[in-house]
Design an enzyme around this catalytic site. Structure first.
Site, PDB file in Angstrom:
ATOM      1  N   THR A  84       1.154  -1.407  -0.055  1.00 21.13           N
ATOM      2  CA  THR A  84       0.180   0.321  -0.295  1.00 21.13           C
ATOM      3  C   THR A  84       0.694   1.230   0.059  1.00 21.13           C
ATOM      4  O   THR A  84       2.396   1.247   0.537  1.00 21.13           O
ATOM      5  CB  THR A  84      -0.934  -0.229   0.999  1.00 21.13           C
ATOM      6  OG1 THR A  84      -1.732   0.846   0.570  1.00 21.13           O
ATOM      7  CG2 THR A  84      -0.439   0.206   2.378  1.00 21.13           C
ATOM      8  N   CYS A 130      -2.124   7.661   8.615  1.00 20.16           N
ATOM      9  CA  CYS A 130      -2.561   6.578   7.854  1.00 20.16           C
ATOM     10  C   CYS A 130      -1.923   5.233   8.657  1.00 20.16           C
ATOM     11  O   CYS A 130      -0.891   5.647   8.357  1.00 20.16           O
ATOM     12  CB  CYS A 130      -2.943   5.917   6.519  1.00 20.16           C
ATOM     13  SG  CYS A 130      -4.827   7.394   5.897  1.00 20.16           S
ATOM     14  N   HIS A 143      -5.096  -0.610   5.508  1.00 25.44           N
ATOM     15  CA  HIS A 143      -5.149   0.539   5.168  1.00 25.44           C
ATOM     16  C   HIS A 143      -6.054   1.818   6.037  1.00 25.44           C
ATOM     17  O   HIS A 143      -6.862   1.942   5.206  1.00 25.44           O
ATOM     18  CB  HIS A 143      -5.016   0.843   3.659  1.00 25.44           C
ATOM     19  CG  HIS A 143      -4.461   3.075   3.553  1.00 25.44           C
ATOM     20  ND1 HIS A 143      -2.979   2.245   2.459  1.00 25.44           N
ATOM     21  CD2 HIS A 143      -4.716   3.842   4.367  1.00 25.44           C
ATOM     22  CE1 HIS A 143      -3.190   4.002   2.605  1.00 25.44           C
ATOM     23  NE2 HIS A 143      -3.805   4.482   3.393  1.00 25.44           N
TER      24      HIS A 143
END
Lengths: 214, 165
Positions: free
Chosen positions: B26, B32, B49
């Site tokens: 990701t 995040c 995520h």
């Protein structure tokens, strides 16, 4: 899902006009500041997924030079101006009159503060136009500058909206062509109003949805 | 059939799993968290995520499960279980939770990175899943790729290059 699915074309047009006036004002400030002409493209307004939003400057991992300015008041949200680092450097070299300056050296506080000042001027004129046009009061927070991955930068502006939606209205205007010899560049303005702010803007401009007018 | 060179890409607020020799990645993690939960015997890994610490922040009835730490981890564990991983063998690695901007602002959303890290740690602790390695905090964006074959997490940071944890 579908938070923005009831938006009417007229409302999207209003948002486009905000992008237009805001960036137009910013382009003319930049032009005065640098003493050269600055062009901009017609703004785009799209309802996009978060992943699609991260692609606007070429991908989530793509390094961008960004100034981020949250605003509060009768309306809340944030504005970004994003440049490719080499375009940011062109401004920094002009402003500091030093061709060795670059924002890509993270210890270079002179280059970063010159870029921050540029971003502050651009976002300031953009937000002034938004406030004047909608007749809604707002004040802008201290600008923040960072040179980093587009995804990491842009996520900060969608946290609030992400609690109500998996999509975002992207109001995007691109500044391009700098100077008389039309050097191409690309500076993206991204306006991200908070969820309730859309309703206030539409109401202030007389384009509320039917159920709210009754 | 799976291509041996496959990289399973996970978008923002999303989740997925992969089997070795696939890897899973990701990109553009700021505040995040990229959380990987894996079974090193089966060589299966899941990645979520996470954007926000808890699904109670949602103001809608329908939620995208990968967006929140609690719903994301629960869903990921279910997916891993269906693939035949053993709960007692599961381990975790994570990266992200940065604070990209130093904002003087009343909005707590802008300090969400730290809260995301704390939420993930607490939930994993409740499930007794050990965190083997982490690269969290700071003010830089990260892109990660997990390699189930070796159990390594590759972390790429803007300006600072690549490391394996």
């Amino acid at each position: 899902m579908g938070y923005f699915s009831n938006l009417k074309q007229l409302q999207l047009d209003i948002l486009k006009e905000i992008g237009n006036i805001g960036a137009g004002n910013a382009a003319s400030s930049l032009s005065d500041f640098l003493g050269m002409s600055v062009m901009m493209t017609v703004p785009k307004v799209n309802v996009v997924s978060f992943d699609e939003m991260m692609e606007i400057t070429g991908g989530s991992e793509h390094i961008q030079a960004a100034v981020f300015v949250p605003f509060e008041g009768e309306i809340n949200g944030s504005v970004y101006i994003l440049f490719a680092p080499e375009d940011a450097d062109r401004f920094v070299k002009l402003l500091t009159n030093d061709p060795s300056q670059t924002v890509l050296n993270s210890n270079n506080s002179l280059a970063l503060s010159a870029f921050k000042e540029l971003g502050n001027i651009l976002v300031g004129s953009y937000l002034r136009a938004l406030s004047d046009f909608s007749n809604l009061q707002l004040y802008q927070h201290v600008p923040n500058v960072t040179i980093d991955m587009a995804g990491a930068i842009l996520t900060e502006g969608i946290l609030e909206i992400s609690t109500v939606s998996d999509e975002v209205i992207l109001i995007e205007t691109v500044l391009n062509e700098l100077g008389d010899n039309k050097q191409p560049m690309s500076g993206h303005f991204v306006l991200l109003p908070d969820p309730l702010t859309y309703k206030k803007i539409f109401k202030a401009l007389g384009v509320s949805s039917d159920d709210e007018q009754s | 059939m799976m291509n041996s060179r496959d990289v399973v890409k996970v978008g923002i607020a999303d989740l997925n799993i992969c089997h070795a020799p696939q890897t899973i990645s990701t990109s553009g993690l700021g505040s995040c968290i990229g959380l990987v939960i894996y079974d090193e015997v089966k060589k299966i890994a899941g990645l979520v995520h996470v954007m926000l610490p808890h699904s109670s922040l949602s103001r809608t009835s329908e939620i995208k499960v990968g967006k929140y730490a609690d719903s994301g981890i629960d869903t990921l564990l279910n997916m891993l279980e269906k693939e035949g991983t053993a709960k007692y063998r599961l381990k975790a690695k994570m990266a992200g939770g940065a604070q990209m901007f130093q904002v003087q602002n009343s909005n707590p959303m802008l300090r969400i990175g730290k809260r995301n890290v704390e939420a993930v740690e607490e939930i994993l602790n409740n499930y007794r899943i050990p965190i083997i390695a982490q690269d969290v905090g700071g003010n830089k964006g990260r892109t990660i790729e997990f390699i189930p074959e070796t159990g390594e997490l590759k972390v790429r940071t803007a300006h600072e290059g690549v490391k394996f944890i």
